[in-house]
Structures are given as structure tokens and as C-alpha cells.
Design an enzyme around this catalytic site. Structure first.
Site, PDB file in Angstrom:
ATOM      1  N   CYS A 170       0.951  -1.357  -0.076  1.00  0.00           N
ATOM      2  CA  CYS A 170      -0.004  -0.048  -0.110  1.00  0.00           C
ATOM      3  C   CYS A 170       0.726   1.327   0.044  1.00  0.00           C
ATOM      4  O   CYS A 170       0.219   2.188  -0.204  1.00  0.00           O
ATOM      5  CB  CYS A 170      -0.908   0.025   1.275  1.00  0.00           C
ATOM      6  SG  CYS A 170      -2.236  -1.291   1.299  1.00  0.00           S
ATOM      7  N   HIS A 249      11.882   1.191   6.119  1.00  0.00           N
ATOM      8  CA  HIS A 249      11.746  -0.141   5.889  1.00  0.00           C
ATOM      9  C   HIS A 249      12.338  -0.883   6.845  1.00  0.00           C
ATOM     10  O   HIS A 249      13.537  -0.804   7.201  1.00  0.00           O
ATOM     11  CB  HIS A 249      12.451  -0.535   4.335  1.00  0.00           C
ATOM     12  CG  HIS A 249      11.933  -1.586   3.913  1.00  0.00           C
ATOM     13  ND1 HIS A 249      11.752  -2.890   4.515  1.00  0.00           N
ATOM     14  CD2 HIS A 249      11.319  -1.715   2.622  1.00  0.00           C
ATOM     15  CE1 HIS A 249      11.415  -3.743   3.739  1.00  0.00           C
ATOM     16  NE2 HIS A 249      11.179  -3.055   2.182  1.00  0.00           N
ATOM     17  N   HIS A 347      -3.507  19.763   6.660  1.00  0.00           N
ATOM     18  CA  HIS A 347      -4.293  18.677   6.423  1.00  0.00           C
ATOM     19  C   HIS A 347      -3.390  17.179   6.363  1.00  0.00           C
ATOM     20  O   HIS A 347      -2.298  17.206   6.128  1.00  0.00           O
ATOM     21  CB  HIS A 347      -4.690  18.724   4.977  1.00  0.00           C
ATOM     22  CG  HIS A 347      -5.462  20.072   4.634  1.00  0.00           C
ATOM     23  ND1 HIS A 347      -6.653  20.589   5.066  1.00  0.00           N
ATOM     24  CD2 HIS A 347      -4.780  21.192   4.160  1.00  0.00           C
ATOM     25  CE1 HIS A 347      -7.005  21.715   4.886  1.00  0.00           C
ATOM     26  NE2 HIS A 347      -6.038  22.185   4.066  1.00  0.00           N
ATOM     27  N   ASN A 384     -10.225   0.347   1.133  1.00  0.00           N
ATOM     28  CA  ASN A 384      -8.823   0.300   0.793  1.00  0.00           C
ATOM     29  C   ASN A 384      -8.495  -0.281  -0.482  1.00  0.00           C
ATOM     30  O   ASN A 384      -8.624  -1.364  -0.962  1.00  0.00           O
ATOM     31  CB  ASN A 384      -8.302  -0.819   1.720  1.00  0.00           C
ATOM     32  CG  ASN A 384      -6.822  -0.820   2.045  1.00  0.00           C
ATOM     33  OD1 ASN A 384      -6.163   0.052   0.973  1.00  0.00           O
ATOM     34  ND2 ASN A 384      -6.159  -1.280   2.866  1.00  0.00           N
TER      35      ASN A 384
END
Length: 471
Positions: A170, A249, A347, A384
């Protein structure tokens, strides 16, 4: 007290100067990166996964026993999605177990050509002008590559720089933008296209492993195409300018690496396994990522406040941000200062990984319901959609006329591996472009976010399995 403040300031000066030098050097090296336009995909209405379709799908899955059925229904009820999310047609028709390679390709072709046609039409940029193409679809790979299909369809140039990513999860769209940003350093006045989607049909799970059933409750069809440039003469046309991007990562950790894995269950059925360690991996990844991002995007005043307060309460300067308030648990016992990200961000564009993910990140960053609304409504409307999810969230903000010139937007994504990627965008002009939310934005946010799945499957709250029947 004044002496203490002076002493803290003296101690902080070397750190502040070091941060400033580092930031100036990074700014000199970094090429400009602008988004000219982006398009999100909206499938046809006959692919909506409403309560009726959900009921038919669940009841025809003979691999599910009573307890697995109740678990699946509870997950659907509690995941935060509505009745208008999209799944592949063949799953709706009951052919998920016989999906072919061609079915997978056709699913992605529909998205590719819809969004890219609109992107080129809206911007007036020709496919032959594209210098860089990055395509990411994590769980589906073909030969020739998906990127090659796009090049063939639009007859792009022979010297185009092409990147075809898989397995990045994702977080892939921000990884793609990081690639573009780095290639921009070697090419002046270039155009780049990033294409992000996920293959849902061929990866629809039809088994009964609870750790793999959750994916069917959340992941839905979608995708986006983004046109970027580093041409400064086009900044007046740009929607956003990239101010900073950080990738984290944790693949070196076995626990983090194995918390989200594509695998086969005991019956040989392929799916995506989510372990109980995922929240802890997300906690660490977010904390590590924002620790690096904070000095790059927050005002000096906030960084100085943080350092001084840390010194005054006589504790070592904690990491940025306070990891005790990150996603997924851990104690909240420490009384140290927190970094106020809202001092440098207007935001928050959060990945719609699920209701729990949105809530946890919101708590970690001390966000309001107004801040979380775009992610919550995107999860409800589109589900999603993997790497393209944050762009639907961004589209919601734009459709609500929230994005004004000069505003800063923080985008945060997670991905298997385990990864966290984040970036800060500056809004280049007041945004009110028509987008994928055009037909439904007036309905959001609803006064009462009714859960139709709760109404349809309220009986799952009955703990007595004997009260259940497939009939």
C-alpha cells in the site's frame, strides 16, 4: 527560570545549526517535483459490493464453517466500509475460483486506460511527451510487464525510462514518486507518470484461514494515475509541490517482515496473511519515519520548543515523534513532550488501511475528527484500494474545497515489508477541480454514518452458533 531558558537555548544551538545545514544541503540537491494532475478510477455501479451481494458471496463459500462465517461477518460489520465499494465482476458472479490470467489483465486494463485517457485529456500533455513511467501493482505481474502494455497502448517513445514495481504494498505510490523525484535530478523539464493500483480478482481469498479472510473485508477495486513534472515554467499550472519525502523499511526485522505476507493456506488456496504483530510493526515504522520527517517539515519554533521542554524536564531528548503515542499500543506512561505536527501541517492524508489504523494514527498525532474525516469517508465510500488510497483521500479534501494555496498536506502510507512512507505537499493554487467524488460528495459526511452491514448481519452478535442457518 530565565537562566534555565538561556542554558537550554545555548545547548540547543549546535543541534539547530546542524539541522539547518543539513536541510539547506538537501534543498540544494533536491529537484523540483510538481503534480500537474491526478485521476482516480471509479468502476461501474454493477460492481458495487452491497449487503445483498455480500450475503450471496458469503453463503456460497462452502469452505466456511459456522464459526468462520460468523468471524467473516463480524469483520465486515466492524471494518468501516459502506455499500458502494467495488469488487471484480467475476467475484460478484461467483467465479472467483476460476479467475484466469486474462481476467487479471482485463481488470487492470480497465483502470489503466480510463485514468490515463482522462489524465492526458485534462492536461493536454501527449503520451509521446512522457519521459518517465512508473507502474506499481503489488500482487500481479505479467510478461511483458504491465508498464509495457501501457507503452504499447499509447505508443510512447523508445527512450522512455520505465519502472515496473511489484510487492511494494500500500506504500507503493509514494515509493514511485520517490523514484520519479530521483530521476528528475538527471533530467530537466521532464514529464513523469505514476500509475498505482492493485489486482483484486486473482487474489480474492476463498479459504477459511481467519488471518487471510480479513483482506476480503477491506480491499476493493480502485487506482490512480498521476502526472508530475520538474519544469519550473509549469509551476503556475501545478496542483502540488513536493516539500519532502521519507521512506522507512523494517525488513531486517523478522517480526516486521512476516506480519503481512502473501501465502497459501493449508488447502493450497492463495491469500494475504495479516499477523497479530502488524500493529507493533506499524507503530515502530511510523515512529521511525516521522522522527526523520519532523525536522524537514516543522517550523524551527516548534523544534526549539520541543528541545527546550525536553531539557527542562530533565530527561534525554526523546525520539521524534513520541513513539509511546504511535499506532498499535504500547504504554502511554511517559510524560515527555510530544511533537505538534499540526504546527507545520494543515491537512492529514492518511492511508485507509482500516478503521483501527485511522484511529491509531489519529491518536498518535493528536488529530481531530475534522482531520480524520477524509480518511474515514474514503474508507466508507471506496474501501482500501491499496497504493491508490491516499489519492482518493486527497480527492475528498479537494472536492470539499479544503485545499487552499499555500496549505501543507502530510500524506502517510503503510505497506508490507514492513514499510512506512510519508511526504509533505504544498498546495500551489486553490483547488476545486472536478474529481472522482463529484457524484457523491454532497452526501459526505452523513449526519449518521449508518452501517448497512450491521443491519443486515446483526444476528452475528448472537453467540449461539445453533441459531445460524445457511438457508
Amino acid at each position: 527560570m530565565e537562566l534555565l531558558m538561556m542554558a537550554a537555548l545555548v545547548l540547543a544551538i549546535p543541534l539547530i545549526m546542524s539541522c539547518l545545514v543539513k536541510l539547506v544541503n538537501q534543498w540544494k540537491k533536491q529537484s523540483s517535483c510538481y503534480i500537474l494532475h491526478y485521476e482516480c478510477f471509479k468502476p461501474s455501479d454493477d460492481r458495487k459490493f452491497d449487503t445483498e451481494i455480500a450475503d450471496k458471496y458469503i453463503m456460497r463459500n462452502k469452505n466456511l464453517g459456522i464459526h468462520e462465517l460468523k468471524f467473516l461477518l463480524r469483520s465486515i460489520v466492524n471494518c468501516g466500509i459502506g455499500e458502494e465499494t467495488y469488487i471484480p465482476k467475476k467475484v460478484i458472479l461467483g467465479g472467483e475460483e476460476s479467475l484466469s490470467l486474462l481476467d487479471g489483465i482485463s481488470e487492470l486494463d480497465e483502470f489503466f486506460y480510463d485514468t490515463l485517457d482522462k489524465l492526458f485529456h485534462q492536461t493536454g500533455v501527449s503520451p509521446s511527451e512522457i519521459d518517465i513511467l512508473v507502474v506499481n501493482v503489488s500482487m500481479f505481474s505479467t510478461e511483458p510487464s504491465l508498464a509495457a502494455r501501457i507503452i504499447n497502448r499509447y505508443k510512447m517513445r523508445e527512450d522512455i525510462k520505465v519502472f515496473n514495481l511489484s510487492g511494494m504494498g500500500c506504500s507503493a505510490s509514494l515509493i514511485s514518486i520517490d523514484i520519479v523525484q530521483n530521476v528528475f535530478k538527471s533530467y530537466k523539464k521532464a514529464f513523469a507518470v505514476v500509475v498505482a493500483s492493485e489486482s483484486i480478482g486473482p487474489n480474492w481469498y476463498s479459504g477459511n484461514d481467519k488471518s487471510m479472510m480479513l483482506v476480503n473485508c477491506l480491499f476493493r477495486c480502485g487506482g490512480c494515475s498521476i502526472l508530475l513534472t520538474n519544469n519550473p515554467t509549469l509551476r503556475h499550472r501545478a496542483m502540488f509541490r513536493l516539500k519532502g519525502l521519507v521512506r522507512t523499511h523494517l525488513g531486517a526485522s523478522d517480526e516486521a517482515h512476516e506480519c503481512a505476507v502473501q501465502k497459501e493456506d493449508e488447502q493450497g488456496l492463495r491469500g494475504f496473511h495479516l499477523s497479530r504483530n502488524l500493529p507493533r510493526a506499524a507503530t515502530r515504522a511510523l515512529s521511525e519515519n516521522l522522527r526523520e520527517l519532523a525536522p524537514k517539515i516543522l517550523p524551527l519554533k516548534e523544534l526549539l520548543r520541543y528541545i527546550i521542554v525536553s531539557w527542562l524536564i530533565r530527561q534525554p531528548s526523546p525520539p521524534l515523534p513520541d513513539s509511546s503515542k504511535s499506532t498499535g499500543g504500547g504504554g502511554n506512561n511517559r510524560t515527555g513532550p510530544t511533537v505538534r505536527f499540526k504546527t507545520g501541517v494543515d491537512h492529514f492524508c492518511l492511508h485507509t488501511g482500516g478503521k483501527a489504523v485511522i484511529n491509531s494514527v489519529g491518536k498518535s498525532l493528536e488529530l481531530t475528527e475534522y482531520d480524520l474525516e477524509p480518511a474515514r469517508m474514503t474508507l466508507h465510500r471506496f474501501g482500501n484500494t491499496s497504493a491508490s488510497s491516499p489519492w482518493y483521500v486527497l480527492g475528498y479534501m479537494e472536492a470539499k474545497r479544503r485545499l487552499k494555496k499555500g496549505d501543507k498536506v502530510l500524506m502517510i502510507t503503510f505497506g508490507a515489508g514492513f514499510k512506512c512512507s510519508s511526504c509533505l505537499w504544498e498546495v500551489m493554487r486553490d483547488l476545486k477541480d472536478d474529481n472522482v467524488w463529484r457524484d457523491c460528495i454532497d452526501r459526505y459526511p452523513p449526519k449518521d454514518l449508518v452501517n448497512p452491514f450491521m443491519e443486515k448481519f446483526s444476528w452475528v452478535m448472537d453467540e449461539n452458533p445453533e441459531n445460524f442457518s445457511r438457508d
